[in-house]
Design a protein around this motif. Structure first.
Motif, PDB file in Angstrom:
ATOM      1  N   SER A 111       0.827  -1.203   0.000  1.00 58.62           N
ATOM      2  CA  SER A 111       0.000   0.000   0.000  1.00 58.62           C
ATOM      3  C   SER A 111       0.862   1.254   0.000  1.00 58.62           C
ATOM      4  N   LEU A 112       1.982   1.217   0.735  1.00 57.99           N
ATOM      5  CA  LEU A 112       2.877   2.368   0.760  1.00 57.99           C
ATOM      6  C   LEU A 112       3.458   2.637  -0.632  1.00 57.99           C
ATOM      7  N   ILE A 113       3.875   1.582  -1.307  1.00 57.30           N
ATOM      8  CA  ILE A 113       4.391   1.742  -2.674  1.00 57.30           C
ATOM      9  C   ILE A 113       3.314   2.270  -3.605  1.00 57.30           C
ATOM     10  N   GLY A 114       2.110   1.708  -3.495  1.00 57.69           N
ATOM     11  CA  GLY A 114       1.021   2.156  -4.360  1.00 57.69           C
ATOM     12  C   GLY A 114       0.626   3.594  -4.114  1.00 57.69           C
ATOM     13  N   LEU A 115       0.594   4.012  -2.850  1.00 59.16           N
ATOM     14  CA  LEU A 115       0.246   5.396  -2.527  1.00 59.16           C
ATOM     15  C   LEU A 115       1.272   6.375  -3.089  1.00 59.16           C
ATOM     16  N   VAL A 116       2.548   6.079  -2.858  1.00 57.25           N
ATOM     17  CA  VAL A 116       3.602   6.982  -3.330  1.00 57.25           C
ATOM     18  C   VAL A 116       3.632   7.031  -4.855  1.00 57.25           C
ATOM     19  N   ALA A 117       3.556   5.874  -5.495  1.00 61.03           N
ATOM     20  CA  ALA A 117       3.613   5.826  -6.958  1.00 61.03           C
ATOM     21  C   ALA A 117       2.422   6.543  -7.579  1.00 61.03           C
ATOM     22  N   TYR A 119       0.468   8.870  -6.230  1.00 58.50           N
ATOM     23  CA  TYR A 119       0.373  10.301  -5.909  1.00 58.50           C
ATOM     24  C   TYR A 119       1.479  11.111  -6.583  1.00 58.50           C
ATOM     25  N   VAL A 120       2.712  10.636  -6.505  1.00 54.07           N
ATOM     26  CA  VAL A 120       3.840  11.388  -7.055  1.00 54.07           C
ATOM     27  C   VAL A 120       3.857  11.321  -8.574  1.00 54.07           C
ATOM     28  N   GLY A 121       3.657  10.105  -9.129  1.00 53.87           N
ATOM     29  CA  GLY A 121       3.666   9.949 -10.577  1.00 53.87           C
ATOM     30  C   GLY A 121       5.048  10.155 -11.179  1.00 53.87           C
ATOM     31  N   GLY A 122       5.075  10.343 -12.481  1.00 52.70           N
ATOM     32  CA  GLY A 122       6.324  10.642 -13.169  1.00 52.70           C
ATOM     33  C   GLY A 122       7.353   9.533 -13.059  1.00 52.70           C
ATOM     34  N   ARG A 123       8.602   9.931 -12.872  1.00 53.47           N
ATOM     35  CA  ARG A 123       9.686   8.963 -12.819  1.00 53.47           C
ATOM     36  C   ARG A 123       9.593   8.055 -11.597  1.00 53.47           C
ATOM     37  N   VAL A 124       9.131   8.610 -10.491  1.00 56.41           N
ATOM     38  CA  VAL A 124       8.989   7.795  -9.282  1.00 56.41           C
ATOM     39  C   VAL A 124       7.992   6.662  -9.522  1.00 56.41           C
ATOM     40  N   ASP A 125       6.867   6.999 -10.137  1.00 54.79           N
ATOM     41  CA  ASP A 125       5.862   5.999 -10.470  1.00 54.79           C
ATOM     42  C   ASP A 125       6.444   4.956 -11.415  1.00 54.79           C
ATOM     43  N   ALA A 126       7.134   5.398 -12.442  1.00 55.63           N
ATOM     44  CA  ALA A 126       7.702   4.473 -13.423  1.00 55.63           C
ATOM     45  C   ALA A 126       8.729   3.549 -12.769  1.00 55.63           C
ATOM     46  N   LEU A 127       9.580   4.102 -11.922  1.00 57.18           N
ATOM     47  CA  LEU A 127      10.615   3.293 -11.269  1.00 57.18           C
ATOM     48  C   LEU A 127      10.006   2.256 -10.340  1.00 57.18           C
ATOM     49  N   LEU A 128       9.042   2.680  -9.505  1.00 54.74           N
ATOM     50  CA  LEU A 128       8.420   1.750  -8.568  1.00 54.74           C
ATOM     51  C   LEU A 128       7.635   0.669  -9.287  1.00 54.74           C
ATOM     52  N   MET A 129       6.907   1.044 -10.316  1.00 50.30           N
ATOM     53  CA  MET A 129       6.098   0.066 -11.026  1.00 50.30           C
ATOM     54  C   MET A 129       6.934  -0.899 -11.849  1.00 50.30           C
ATOM     55  N   ARG A 130       8.096  -0.450 -12.351  1.00 45.00           N
ATOM     56  CA  ARG A 130       8.968  -1.389 -13.061  1.00 45.00           C
ATOM     57  C   ARG A 130       9.536  -2.417 -12.086  1.00 45.00           C
ATOM     58  N   GLY A 131       9.820  -1.974 -10.868  1.00 40.43           N
ATOM     59  CA  GLY A 131      10.253  -2.928  -9.855  1.00 40.43           C
ATOM     60  C   GLY A 131       9.158  -3.930  -9.518  1.00 40.43           C
ATOM     61  N   ILE A 132       7.924  -3.438  -9.404  1.00 38.86           N
ATOM     62  CA  ILE A 132       6.792  -4.330  -9.151  1.00 38.86           C
ATOM     63  C   ILE A 132       6.594  -5.295 -10.321  1.00 38.86           C
ATOM     64  N   PHE A 169       0.509  -7.293  -5.483  1.00 40.64           N
ATOM     65  CA  PHE A 169      -0.957  -7.334  -5.538  1.00 40.64           C
ATOM     66  C   PHE A 169      -1.561  -6.102  -4.878  1.00 40.64           C
ATOM     67  N   PHE A 170      -1.046  -5.729  -3.714  1.00 40.94           N
ATOM     68  CA  PHE A 170      -1.537  -4.536  -3.027  1.00 40.94           C
ATOM     69  C   PHE A 170      -1.073  -3.274  -3.739  1.00 40.94           C
ATOM     70  N   ALA A 171       0.183  -3.265  -4.179  1.00 40.88           N
ATOM     71  CA  ALA A 171       0.733  -2.058  -4.807  1.00 40.88           C
ATOM     72  C   ALA A 171      -0.051  -1.676  -6.053  1.00 40.88           C
ATOM     73  N   ARG A 172      -0.358  -2.624  -6.893  1.00 45.97           N
ATOM     74  CA  ARG A 172      -1.096  -2.346  -8.131  1.00 45.97           C
ATOM     75  C   ARG A 172      -2.498  -1.817  -7.834  1.00 45.97           C
ATOM     76  N   ASN A 173      -3.197  -2.477  -6.920  1.00 47.14           N
ATOM     77  CA  ASN A 173      -4.569  -2.052  -6.610  1.00 47.14           C
ATOM     78  C   ASN A 173      -4.605  -0.646  -6.014  1.00 47.14           C
ATOM     79  N   ILE A 174      -3.741  -0.382  -5.047  1.00 44.53           N
ATOM     80  CA  ILE A 174      -3.763   0.906  -4.369  1.00 44.53           C
ATOM     81  C   ILE A 174      -3.268   2.017  -5.298  1.00 44.53           C
TER      82      ILE A 174
END
Length: 231
Positions: A111-117, A119-132, A169-174
């Motif tokens: 949930s923490l990863i999903g919230l940050v990704a 809300y912040v968007g951009g490169r942070v979102d791309a980096l976190l989601m590629r890790g996921i 699973f949580f990161a994607r949903n949140i």
């Protein structure tokens, strides 16, 4: 003035006649039955040390493979003469503990990863989601087995492995829900009021995402128990 009073009275009447969440639950027979069974299982598991049950690990070769309803063994015994009911009750304690703890760990970090990704968007979102995506690219059971092989055998390591493979699973949903909420008017109003990003994330967005997190956790605990047993 009279019209305003009438509107307020109607709204108050509707609010007073609206059924509560508890009443809605009790009106659903299947949901109420399921909740009652779940609560009963949890209570029995918690009271296991106080129940008159034999030692679940005590073997008795002379009493091996007794049938259910045998004297002193309500559900019979296994191939080593151990009481099946006692092992079932004590095993439920372990299963619930593992399932709940693994779910809490996965829900917190996911949930923490999903919230940050979201809300912040951009490169942070791309980096976190590629890790996921990298984690999701592996079959989760094989990944869990690899983690257990690296950490070593043991129930605690199996718990960590199951928690890690369920974080995506949580990161994607949140993340999906957070993206929609971050563009809402109340978030813009919070920014204009001078709130920091962290304050907006945890005081404005998180309360709206929390019901989804809780529902996702409730549907994940069972899978966590099965996956841990599979390891």
């Amino acid at each position: 003035m009279t019209e305003a009073v009438s509107t307020a009275a109607v709204a108050k009447h509707r609010k007073s006649t609206r059924p509560s969440s508890l009443r809605l639950l009790l009106n659903n027979v299947l949901a109420t039955t399921g909740l009652a069974v779940l609560v009963l299982i949890i209570i029995i598991a918690l009271l296991a040390p106080l129940l008159p049950l034999p030692d679940p690990d005590a073997t008795a070769p002379a009493d091996r493979l007794l049938r259910p309803l045998s004297e002193g063994h309500l559900l019979g015994t296994d191939a080593l003469g151990r009481d099946v009911l006692s092992r079932l009750v004590w095993g439920t304690r372990v299963s619930l503990a593992v399932g709940i703890l693994a779910t809490l760990i996965a829900a917190f970090f996911g949930s923490l990863i999903g919230l940050v990704a979201g809300y912040v968007g951009g490169r942070v979102d791309a980096l976190l989601m590629r890790g996921i995506d990298m984690v999701m690219a592996f079959p989760y059971i094989l990944l869990a087995l690899a983690i257990v092989a690296a950490l070593g055998p043991g129930l605690l390591n199996a718990l960590y492995a199951i928690a890690v493979v369920n974080i995506p699973f949580f990161a994607r949903n949140i993340r999906g829900i957070t993206i929609g909420l971050s563009r809402r008017e109340f978030v813009d109003a919070a920014r204009l009021s001078g709130k920091s990003n962290a304050s907006i994330l945890f005081s404005e967005i998180l309360p709206n995402v929390l019901p989804v997190i809780i529902i996702t956790m409730s549907t994940t605990i069972g899978w966590m128990i099965l996956e841990t047993a599979g390891l």
